[in-house]
Motif scaffolding. Sequence first.
Motif, short mmCIF file in Angstrom:
data_model
loop_
_atom_site.label_atom_id
_atom_site.label_comp_id
_atom_site.label_asym_id
_atom_site.label_seq_id
_atom_site.Cartn_x
_atom_site.Cartn_y
_atom_site.Cartn_z
N GLN A 1 0.90 -1.37 0.23
CA GLN A 1 0.02 0.04 -0.16
C GLN A 1 0.84 1.22 0.01
O GLN A 1 0.10 2.33 -0.18
CB GLN A 1 -1.11 0.03 1.14
CG GLN A 1 -0.46 0.24 2.62
CD GLN A 1 -0.28 -1.23 3.04
OE1 GLN A 1 -0.05 -2.39 2.59
NE2 GLN A 1 -0.11 -1.64 4.40
N GLY B 1 2.91 3.16 -4.08
CA GLY B 1 2.52 4.42 -5.10
C GLY B 1 2.96 5.59 -4.38
O GLY B 1 3.29 6.57 -5.09
N LYS B 2 3.26 5.76 -3.03
CA LYS B 2 3.70 6.87 -2.60
C LYS B 2 5.03 6.93 -2.78
O LYS B 2 5.67 8.19 -2.71
CB LYS B 2 3.18 6.97 -1.01
CG LYS B 2 1.75 6.78 -0.76
CD LYS B 2 1.63 6.71 0.76
CE LYS B 2 -0.15 6.55 1.16
NZ LYS B 2 -0.19 6.21 2.45
N ARG C 1 3.40 10.13 -8.51
CA ARG C 1 2.75 10.29 -9.91
C ARG C 1 3.90 10.48 -10.94
O ARG C 1 4.61 11.25 -10.90
CB ARG C 1 1.92 11.53 -10.01
CG ARG C 1 1.27 12.02 -11.25
CD ARG C 1 -0.04 12.86 -11.15
NE ARG C 1 -0.93 12.29 -10.33
CZ ARG C 1 -1.62 13.23 -9.47
NH1 ARG C 1 -1.78 14.54 -9.50
NH2 ARG C 1 -2.88 12.78 -8.75
N GLU D 1 8.17 -4.55 -4.05
CA GLU D 1 7.22 -4.75 -2.76
C GLU D 1 7.18 -6.09 -2.13
O GLU D 1 8.02 -6.97 -2.78
CB GLU D 1 5.82 -4.34 -3.31
CG GLU D 1 5.38 -5.49 -4.37
CD GLU D 1 3.90 -5.30 -4.81
OE1 GLU D 1 3.09 -5.91 -4.05
OE2 GLU D 1 3.42 -4.72 -5.67
#
Length: 76
Positions: free
Chosen positions: A39, A42-43, A47, A76
């Motif tokens: 989770q 993405g951080k 973007r 991950e």
Amino acid sequence: MEELIKALVVPLIENPEQIQILKQEDSGCITYILTVAKQDMGKVIGRNGQVVSAIRTVISSAASAEGKNIRFLIRE
């Protein structure tokens, strides 16, 4: 260098206890592999990869000041 990576990544994520940094040394190149929770991926990437690009820039600058060649990977 591990401490620099942690200092850059920990404020971005929600699960700092799941950070793992693996260091692999090859001929003339040091590879750091960052593992974070799914989770938080993405951080860290951001973007269009802007966050990871900024992290790589800072790490590369610090490494070149020490005369080292560094690669930075995320999984991950």
